[in-house]
Every structure is written in structure tokens, then in C-alpha cells.
Motif scaffolding. Sequence first.
Motif, PDB file in Angstrom:
ATOM      1  N   GLN A  30       0.846  -1.211   0.000  1.00  0.00           N
ATOM      2  CA  GLN A  30       0.000   0.000   0.000  1.00  0.00           C
ATOM      3  C   GLN A  30       0.878   1.257   0.000  1.00  0.00           C
ATOM      4  O   GLN A  30       0.637   2.189  -0.768  1.00  0.00           O
ATOM      5  CB  GLN A  30      -0.906   0.014   1.229  1.00  0.00           C
ATOM      6  N   ALA A  31       1.914   1.247   0.850  1.00  0.00           N
ATOM      7  CA  ALA A  31       2.791   2.429   0.937  1.00  0.00           C
ATOM      8  C   ALA A  31       3.517   2.645  -0.392  1.00  0.00           C
ATOM      9  O   ALA A  31       3.677   3.793  -0.848  1.00  0.00           O
ATOM     10  CB  ALA A  31       3.793   2.240   2.081  1.00  0.00           C
ATOM     11  N   GLY A  32       3.941   1.557  -1.030  1.00  0.00           N
ATOM     12  CA  GLY A  32       4.656   1.666  -2.308  1.00  0.00           C
ATOM     13  C   GLY A  32       3.763   2.229  -3.401  1.00  0.00           C
ATOM     14  O   GLY A  32       4.177   3.103  -4.185  1.00  0.00           O
ATOM     15  N   VAL A  33       2.522   1.755  -3.452  1.00  0.00           N
ATOM     16  CA  VAL A  33       1.585   2.232  -4.480  1.00  0.00           C
ATOM     17  C   VAL A  33       1.285   3.719  -4.248  1.00  0.00           C
ATOM     18  O   VAL A  33       1.306   4.531  -5.190  1.00  0.00           O
ATOM     19  CB  VAL A  33       0.276   1.395  -4.437  1.00  0.00           C
ATOM     20  N   ARG A  34       1.059   4.079  -2.991  1.00  0.00           N
ATOM     21  CA  ARG A  34       0.740   5.495  -2.692  1.00  0.00           C
ATOM     22  C   ARG A  34       1.923   6.390  -3.047  1.00  0.00           C
ATOM     23  O   ARG A  34       1.757   7.495  -3.566  1.00  0.00           O
ATOM     24  CB  ARG A  34       0.378   5.657  -1.214  1.00  0.00           C
ATOM     25  N   GLY A  88       4.226  10.725  -8.869  1.00  0.00           N
ATOM     26  CA  GLY A  88       3.953  10.863 -10.308  1.00  0.00           C
ATOM     27  C   GLY A  88       4.974  10.113 -11.157  1.00  0.00           C
ATOM     28  O   GLY A  88       5.233  10.501 -12.301  1.00  0.00           O
ATOM     29  N   LEU A  89       5.529   9.039 -10.627  1.00  0.00           N
ATOM     30  CA  LEU A  89       6.561   8.299 -11.363  1.00  0.00           C
ATOM     31  C   LEU A  89       5.947   7.076 -12.053  1.00  0.00           C
ATOM     32  O   LEU A  89       4.972   6.506 -11.557  1.00  0.00           O
ATOM     33  CB  LEU A  89       7.651   7.832 -10.387  1.00  0.00           C
ATOM     34  N   PRO A  90       6.559   6.660 -13.197  1.00  0.00           N
ATOM     35  CA  PRO A  90       6.091   5.414 -13.817  1.00  0.00           C
ATOM     36  C   PRO A  90       6.235   4.260 -12.832  1.00  0.00           C
ATOM     37  O   PRO A  90       7.193   4.232 -12.046  1.00  0.00           O
ATOM     38  CB  PRO A  90       7.052   5.201 -14.994  1.00  0.00           C
ATOM     39  N   LEU A  91       5.285   3.336 -12.876  1.00  0.00           N
ATOM     40  CA  LEU A  91       5.289   2.229 -11.925  1.00  0.00           C
ATOM     41  C   LEU A  91       5.349   0.891 -12.665  1.00  0.00           C
ATOM     42  O   LEU A  91       4.551   0.634 -13.573  1.00  0.00           O
ATOM     43  CB  LEU A  91       4.009   2.271 -11.075  1.00  0.00           C
ATOM     44  N   SER A  92       6.309   0.064 -12.272  1.00  0.00           N
ATOM     45  CA  SER A  92       6.362  -1.322 -12.760  1.00  0.00           C
ATOM     46  C   SER A  92       6.060  -2.244 -11.595  1.00  0.00           C
ATOM     47  O   SER A  92       6.580  -2.054 -10.493  1.00  0.00           O
ATOM     48  CB  SER A  92       7.773  -1.673 -13.263  1.00  0.00           C
ATOM     49  N   VAL A  93       5.244  -3.248 -11.874  1.00  0.00           N
ATOM     50  CA  VAL A  93       4.978  -4.278 -10.868  1.00  0.00           C
ATOM     51  C   VAL A  93       5.690  -5.540 -11.331  1.00  0.00           C
ATOM     52  O   VAL A  93       5.494  -5.985 -12.463  1.00  0.00           O
ATOM     53  CB  VAL A  93       3.461  -4.530 -10.731  1.00  0.00           C
ATOM     54  N   ARG A  94       6.534  -6.082 -10.453  1.00  0.00           N
ATOM     55  CA  ARG A  94       7.306  -7.273 -10.822  1.00  0.00           C
ATOM     56  C   ARG A  94       6.901  -8.450  -9.953  1.00  0.00           C
ATOM     57  O   ARG A  94       6.973  -8.374  -8.726  1.00  0.00           O
ATOM     58  CB  ARG A  94       8.806  -6.992 -10.649  1.00  0.00           C
ATOM     59  N   GLY A  95       6.422  -9.516 -10.614  1.00  0.00           N
ATOM     60  CA  GLY A  95       6.122 -10.754  -9.900  1.00  0.00           C
ATOM     61  C   GLY A  95       7.350 -11.646  -9.969  1.00  0.00           C
ATOM     62  O   GLY A  95       8.299 -11.505  -9.203  1.00  0.00           O
ATOM     63  N   GLY A  96       7.337 -12.561 -10.947  1.00  0.00           N
ATOM     64  CA  GLY A  96       8.516 -13.418 -11.157  1.00  0.00           C
ATOM     65  C   GLY A  96       9.533 -12.788 -12.085  1.00  0.00           C
ATOM     66  O   GLY A  96      10.617 -13.347 -12.294  1.00  0.00           O
ATOM     67  N   VAL A 141       9.456   3.738 -10.454  1.00  0.00           N
ATOM     68  CA  VAL A 141       9.389   2.882  -9.275  1.00  0.00           C
ATOM     69  C   VAL A 141       9.126   1.450  -9.740  1.00  0.00           C
ATOM     70  O   VAL A 141       8.310   1.228 -10.629  1.00  0.00           O
ATOM     71  CB  VAL A 141       8.207   3.312  -8.363  1.00  0.00           C
ATOM     72  N   VAL A 142       9.848   0.506  -9.141  1.00  0.00           N
ATOM     73  CA  VAL A 142       9.518  -0.908  -9.347  1.00  0.00           C
ATOM     74  C   VAL A 142       9.042  -1.456  -8.011  1.00  0.00           C
ATOM     75  O   VAL A 142       9.740  -1.314  -7.000  1.00  0.00           O
ATOM     76  CB  VAL A 142      10.759  -1.722  -9.807  1.00  0.00           C
ATOM     77  N   ILE A 143       7.866  -2.047  -7.995  1.00  0.00           N
ATOM     78  CA  ILE A 143       7.437  -2.778  -6.792  1.00  0.00           C
ATOM     79  C   ILE A 143       7.693  -4.248  -7.079  1.00  0.00           C
ATOM     80  O   ILE A 143       7.027  -4.859  -7.917  1.00  0.00           O
ATOM     81  CB  ILE A 143       5.965  -2.483  -6.427  1.00  0.00           C
ATOM     82  N   ASP A 144       8.727  -4.773  -6.441  1.00  0.00           N
ATOM     83  CA  ASP A 144       9.199  -6.146  -6.670  1.00  0.00           C
ATOM     84  C   ASP A 144       8.625  -7.015  -5.550  1.00  0.00           C
ATOM     85  O   ASP A 144       8.959  -6.849  -4.376  1.00  0.00           O
ATOM     86  CB  ASP A 144      10.738  -6.122  -6.644  1.00  0.00           C
ATOM     87  N   LEU A 145       7.740  -7.941  -5.950  1.00  0.00           N
ATOM     88  CA  LEU A 145       6.953  -8.688  -4.957  1.00  0.00           C
ATOM     89  C   LEU A 145       7.642  -9.959  -4.465  1.00  0.00           C
ATOM     90  O   LEU A 145       7.009 -10.789  -3.800  1.00  0.00           O
ATOM     91  CB  LEU A 145       5.587  -9.053  -5.572  1.00  0.00           C
ATOM     92  N   GLY A 163      -6.772   6.761 -12.820  1.00  0.00           N
ATOM     93  CA  GLY A 163      -5.651   7.558 -13.329  1.00  0.00           C
ATOM     94  C   GLY A 163      -4.639   6.719 -14.115  1.00  0.00           C
ATOM     95  O   GLY A 163      -3.586   7.215 -14.506  1.00  0.00           O
ATOM     96  N   ASN A 164      -4.940   5.455 -14.348  1.00  0.00           N
ATOM     97  CA  ASN A 164      -4.056   4.538 -15.080  1.00  0.00           C
ATOM     98  C   ASN A 164      -2.640   4.483 -14.484  1.00  0.00           C
ATOM     99  O   ASN A 164      -1.644   4.567 -15.192  1.00  0.00           O
ATOM    100  CB  ASN A 164      -3.989   4.913 -16.571  1.00  0.00           C
ATOM    101  N   LEU A 165      -2.586   4.313 -13.161  1.00  0.00           N
ATOM    102  CA  LEU A 165      -1.281   4.136 -12.498  1.00  0.00           C
ATOM    103  C   LEU A 165      -0.631   2.831 -12.970  1.00  0.00           C
ATOM    104  O   LEU A 165       0.576   2.770 -13.190  1.00  0.00           O
ATOM    105  CB  LEU A 165      -1.494   4.103 -10.975  1.00  0.00           C
ATOM    106  N   PHE A 166      -1.460   1.795 -13.114  1.00  0.00           N
ATOM    107  CA  PHE A 166      -0.940   0.489 -13.553  1.00  0.00           C
ATOM    108  C   PHE A 166      -1.014   0.446 -15.084  1.00  0.00           C
ATOM    109  O   PHE A 166      -1.945  -0.100 -15.674  1.00  0.00           O
ATOM    110  CB  PHE A 166      -1.757  -0.646 -12.926  1.00  0.00           C
ATOM    111  N   ALA A 167      -0.031   1.091 -15.713  1.00  0.00           N
ATOM    112  CA  ALA A 167      -0.073   1.266 -17.174  1.00  0.00           C
ATOM    113  C   ALA A 167       0.943   0.401 -17.887  1.00  0.00           C
ATOM    114  O   ALA A 167       0.883   0.253 -19.101  1.00  0.00           O
ATOM    115  CB  ALA A 167       0.167   2.735 -17.516  1.00  0.00           C
TER     116      ALA A 167
END
Length: 446
Positions: free
Chosen positions: A50-54, A60-68, A82-86, A434-438
Motif C-alpha cells: 500500500q505504501a509503495g503504491v501510494r 507521479g513516477l512510472p510504476l512497474s509491478v514485478r512478480g517473477g 518505481v519498481v514494486i518487486d513482490l 488515473g491509469n497508475l498500472f499502465a
Amino acid sequence: MSSALETLRRDFGGGIIEPGGAEYESASGSLLAAGNPAHVLRPQSIGDVQAGVRFAARAGLPLSVRGGGHGFPGFGTNDGGVVIDLSKLANVEIIDKERHLVRIGGGATWGQVAAALTPHGLAISSGDTKSVGVGGLTLTGGIGWKVRKYGLALDNVAAAEVVTAGGEVVHASAGENPELFWAIRGGGGNFGIVTTFDFAAHPTTDVFYGKVAFAASEAATVIQGWADYLRTAPEELTSTANLANPFGGGPEAPVEIYVAFDGDDPELAARAIDPIRRLGTVTGDDIALQPYADTLADGTPPPPGLVFALRSAFADRESVPEVLQILAEVRASERSPFIAIRSLGGAVSRVPDDSTAYAHRHAELMFVTTSAGPKPVVEAARPALEAIWERLTPHVDGAYANFLSSATEEDVAAVYPTQVYSRLAAVKRRYDPGNLFARNHNVRPR
Ligand SMILES: Cc1cc2nc3c(=O)[nH]c(=O)nc-3n(C[C@H](O)[C@H](O)[C@H](O)COP(=O)(O)OP(=O)(O)OC[C@H]3O[C@@H](n4cnc5c(N)ncnc54)[C@H](O)[C@@H]3O)c2cc1C
């Protein structure tokens, strides 16, 4: 320091990795893409996610979500964002022994899942490689060695916990937020970060697995016979054909039919597999009984500098002969890409069209062309590849998001037919206006 970053440092309990830091080099890229993100965040808890997404939203930075980290378009990293590496959210827990319900962290890999479930005699229909992430594979499909019997990976999801663009935690299942539940089963990472998936696993025995190889000269008849047979083959049998292999002999490479028979009865297995052995002149056969987990490849990282261009499409019953004819002609040329064809049907085709956002239920086959090599080599091969796809396009349908290395408007339209796209866009508007997950095969909020 910006106030967004100050808040992140206060609220975030996981690792924050930044340029110059000890782990930055290994954390900055994903498996198939280099990147220079400003912050790689490794959450340890849902509160961290939650803190990372907020933070990404406020900064206002591009966001990458990394699973594997195995996505072909390289959305698991970026430059300056920002990369949120899970990867630290990889717990695998059996939450209901009777119903075989398993809760899996959004950053787990299928190898971690197999290692946790094998001692319990359980498995989940997934993919063919241990290092691939549960998140990326499941959110847009999941075609593996049990697909004809148990459906896609996403068909086995019973519920999910999602952190939306606003940083809220939302649960999705048939009974809770059903539109979100529909959307995350096929619509990819467009709607938020899935922190846990609840899967319905199934009991597994050892399975018969391996490949039967045929002489290259018989490619056209073998592949047509294979597709014909799979129409009536038992659903315990899932099969993939490696029709062309530029790295393994080009036009002289054997046709390799991989089979996985979901069961340990030798007679039933032979009855299911023997018709494949009779398709032509067998030059190799290494099918053997083995633990299901051993059928999954390890997934070694490619050498640096190697790039992959993947295109995929589906073929329905009427177009299978034409498509296979074209692919057999292509495989005979020196410039053929790698061609792999996966059998579908079975349980995949029995799920009602509108119950998930995966839109290719009626296809009999899914196939992928792969060009690989140093970038200039792959670029030089592009015109020949375009010509192959021009021949295929009138006969094929859609595209499988997990086997696309690009994400053009055309790709998105192939993955999501118009009606599915517009329903997804409505869900997107609700959960990510707002298309954060783009960074995905992107659905724009309606
Ligand atoms: C060696 C190899 C073998 C493969 N084999 C198969 C196969 O057998 N069957 C098959 O169907 N596919 C297969 N694939 C394709 C694979 O499914 C995709 O590459 C998939 O995107 C990988 O997921 P990931 O989590 O590892 O990748 P990532 O790059 O981490 O994720 C891809 C995207 O998924 C989203 N995402 C990932 N996790 C989450 C999450 N928890 N919450 C929200 N969004 C998330 C993000 O948008 C992310 O950009 C294979 C790929 C490779 C490289």
C-alpha cells in the motif's frame, strides 16, 4: 527529499533499493529487460505494498509491478520510475485441506509453489517453468502441462486480495467484488497489485512426461495428425509441438511432440500416447513416469545481450489445417523462427465465455513464433517474420498476452476483443481511474 519519499521511508518496512546501493545491479532489471529505475521497493507486507503504491502515485513516477520478472515486454522494470518487486511476498500456505485451497503470495514463482505442494500430493494447473511468476502467468492465462484437464491457471483462482491504485485493499471472488474478480482473470495487472491468490489445487500422482521426436521430412503430416488426434484424445493428455527450431538444426531439426499424461497408470498412459507415436517415423522417445514437479523446467537466465521477439495467436477448428500447413512450409525454410504449438480445448473450452476476461476459449491451438539473438540479428529477421505473419493473419484469431514481446494498440486489440475491452475499461475506471498500472497490455479507463 520530496515529501512523498519521506512518507515512503517512514511507512515502508521492506527494502528500498536505489542507484549506488549494494543490491541495485541485480534488482534494477527483470529477466529479459535492463532498466534504471529510481527506486526498487521490496515489500514484506501488504502494508508495504500500500505504501509503495501510494508513493508511486504521489511522486507521479512510472510504476512497474514485478512478480517473477519473466514478462517478455520487460514491463517489470523502467527508467527513472518505481519498481514494486513482490519477490518477498512468496508464501505458499494450504488454507483448507479438504477443499485443497492454497493461498499464494503475489510474488511467488511456480517452482516455489511446486516445492510447497508436492509433499502434500497437490498441484495447480500453471505453466512449464519453475522460475516464472504466479502473478504474471495467472493474470492473463496460464497454459501448462495440466491445461486440458484442469483449465488455465486463472480458471483455478477462487479469490484474490488486491491493492488498488488508491492504496486500498480489496477482496475479489465470485461473492465479493465480482466484476474485479472477472477482470483480474485475464485482464493482467491493470487493476492493482494482487498480494495473494487463493487457488483450488488438485491431487496429483506422478505423471508420464517426455517427448517423441519425428523426422523433419514428415513434419507436415505429423503436425496435422497431432492436431486431429488431440480433438478426441483424453483430457489427461496435454501436448505441445516444437515444430521448428532454428537453434537445433533449422529445417533438419526433428519435430518434437512433448506430452504430459496426468496419471500414473501405464496402460491408460500408453493408450493415450501411442496414437502420437504412430504419427510418423519416431527418431526419439524419452517419455517416463516422473513427479509432476520434475516436468517443470528450471528456467535459466539467457546470456546477456540476447533479445526475444515473440508473437502468438490462436487457431480455431476451421482454421487449424490452413495454419498448420503454413507453419509447416515456414519451418522448412532456413529463416524460420522457433515455432511452438500448444494444445488447448478440454477444460479450457468448457468455461463460459463471459465468466473470465480471458477471451480465447474456443481455440484448439495456441502457437508462438520466437526470434532470438543479438538485437541486430533479431531486427534483420523482422521483415521475414512480418511476411510469415501476413500469411497467417487471415486464418488466426487473437493473441496470447503471455507470449507477446510487444504491447502495441494492435496487440491489445488482439488480446482483448472489443466487448471484453470495454467491460475491462469500466472496471479500470473504478479501480484505477488515473491509469497508475499502465505498464502492461494496457486497458485505459473508460
Ligand atoms: C522461460 C519462460 C517460460 C514460460 N512458460 C510459460 C508457460 O508454460 N505457460 C504460460 O502460460 N506462460 C509461460 N511464460 C510466459 C509467462 O506467463 C509471462 O512471461 C508472464 O508475464 C511471467 O510472469 P512473471 O510474474 O514472471 O513476470 P513479471 O514480468 O514479473 O510480470 C509480468 C506482468 O504481470 C503483472 N504482474 C505480475 N505479478 C503481479 C501481481 N502479483 N499483481 C499484479 N500484477 C502483476 C505486471 O503487470 C507485470 O508487468 C513463460 C515465460 C518464460 C520467460
